[in-house]
Design a protein around this motif. Structure first.
Motif, short mmCIF file in Angstrom:
data_model
loop_
_atom_site.label_atom_id
_atom_site.label_comp_id
_atom_site.label_asym_id
_atom_site.label_seq_id
_atom_site.Cartn_x
_atom_site.Cartn_y
_atom_site.Cartn_z
N ALA A 104 20.45 75.05 109.02
CA ALA A 104 19.41 75.95 108.51
C ALA A 104 18.80 75.40 107.22
O ALA A 104 17.57 75.30 107.09
CB ALA A 104 19.99 77.33 108.28
N ALA A 105 19.65 75.02 106.27
CA ALA A 105 19.16 74.52 104.98
C ALA A 105 18.46 73.18 105.15
O ALA A 105 17.46 72.91 104.47
CB ALA A 105 20.31 74.39 103.99
N GLY A 106 18.95 72.33 106.04
CA GLY A 106 18.31 71.05 106.27
C GLY A 106 16.92 71.20 106.84
O GLY A 106 15.98 70.52 106.40
N GLY A 107 16.77 72.10 107.80
CA GLY A 107 15.44 72.33 108.37
C GLY A 107 14.47 72.88 107.34
O GLY A 107 13.31 72.44 107.26
N LEU A 108 14.94 73.81 106.52
CA LEU A 108 14.07 74.39 105.49
C LEU A 108 13.70 73.36 104.42
O LEU A 108 12.53 73.26 104.01
CB LEU A 108 14.77 75.59 104.84
CG LEU A 108 13.99 76.32 103.75
CD1 LEU A 108 12.69 76.87 104.30
CD2 LEU A 108 14.84 77.43 103.14
N THR A 109 14.68 72.59 103.99
CA THR A 109 14.42 71.56 102.97
C THR A 109 13.44 70.51 103.48
O THR A 109 12.55 70.05 102.76
CB THR A 109 15.74 70.88 102.56
OG1 THR A 109 16.65 71.87 102.07
CG2 THR A 109 15.51 69.85 101.47
N PHE A 110 13.60 70.15 104.76
CA PHE A 110 12.67 69.18 105.36
C PHE A 110 11.25 69.72 105.38
O PHE A 110 10.30 69.00 105.01
CB PHE A 110 13.13 68.84 106.77
CG PHE A 110 12.13 68.03 107.55
CD1 PHE A 110 11.95 66.69 107.29
CD2 PHE A 110 11.36 68.63 108.55
CE1 PHE A 110 11.02 65.95 108.01
CE2 PHE A 110 10.44 67.91 109.26
CZ PHE A 110 10.26 66.56 108.99
N LEU A 111 11.08 70.97 105.78
CA LEU A 111 9.74 71.55 105.85
C LEU A 111 9.09 71.64 104.46
O LEU A 111 7.91 71.31 104.30
CB LEU A 111 9.81 72.94 106.48
CG LEU A 111 10.08 72.97 107.99
CD1 LEU A 111 10.21 74.41 108.48
CD2 LEU A 111 8.97 72.25 108.75
N VAL A 112 9.87 72.07 103.46
CA VAL A 112 9.33 72.18 102.11
C VAL A 112 8.92 70.80 101.59
O VAL A 112 7.84 70.63 101.00
CB VAL A 112 10.35 72.83 101.17
CG1 VAL A 112 9.88 72.77 99.72
CG2 VAL A 112 10.59 74.29 101.57
#
Length: 217
Positions: A104-112
């Motif tokens: 979850a955090a990896g996907g969000l960090t990638f998008l940001v």
């Protein structure tokens, strides 16, 4: 990280996740460096001079780094990257909660990070274009005064490199973790209860493996 008997795919995912710790640290430090520059007298005088040139000659000021808010975002993104990277220790140990949070955090960090890189790439009012406008406005003699107040040139390219590195490392870590989960879903179990029922991830992976099994007939 030695002494833990983890599958190779899990080890790769863990190391790639841990790689976000130094990347996040560099991002945070660079953000702090930019904040320090924004607090100097040179930054204030530069903004005043750019405003004066806009008023007198209609020159639109260039985008200066990412602005104060952008520098704060770099610090926050760097801190989030370090927190995300620490999950690599628990991924190596097969913790179910670490797997879930890392995805979850990896996907969000990638998008940001991707949004930040995209917005920087789409910025048309760069310092280079600004100086070109000054030369075309018959005021080239004002260029040295503006350049003197500018931040060091490596600030901007270091920022671009770190942002790109953050996006690439995060993407690689997420892909590696997904591959590890698909190949070794049984390794990620809640250690508090070895006999716990599989969660939705495990059930979905089990169905995928069942559907991809060759027909014995």
């Amino acid at each position: 990280m030695t002494g833990i008997d983890a599958p190779r795919a899990v080890r790769v995912a863990a190391w790639l996740t841990l790689a976000m710790v130094p990347v996040g640290l560099l991002l945070a430090l660079h953000g702090l460096l930019e904040l320090r520059w924004w607090g100097t007298g040179e930054a204030s005088r530069l903004l005043a001079l750019l405003g004066q040139l806009q008023e007198e000659y209609g020159l639109i000021p260039p985008a200066l780094l990412r602005g104060r808010d952008g520098a704060v975002q770099l610090v926050v993104l760097g801190a989030a990257g370090m927190a995300y990277g620490i999950l690599g220790f628990w991924i190596l140990r097969g913790r179910l909660w670490a797997r879930t949070w890392a995805l979850a955090a990896g996907g969000l960090t990638f998008l940001v990070g991707l949004i930040g890189v995209g917005s920087d790439a789409a910025e048309a009012h760069t310092p280079g274009s600004y100086f070109a406008q000054m030369r075309g406005s018959a005021i080239p003699e004002r260029i040295p005064a503006v350049r003197e107040l500018f931040y060091p040139g490596w600030y901007s390219w270091a920022e671009d490199i770190l942002q790109g590195l953050q996006v690439l490392v995060t993407l690689a870590a997420v892909i590696a973790l997904i591959a590890a989960v698909i190949a070794h879903s049984e390794y990620f179990l809640p250690r508090a209860s070895a006999d716990a029922e599989p969660d939705e991830w495990d059930a979905a992976l089990a169905r995928m493996r069942q559907q991809t099994k060759p027909d014995p007939e």
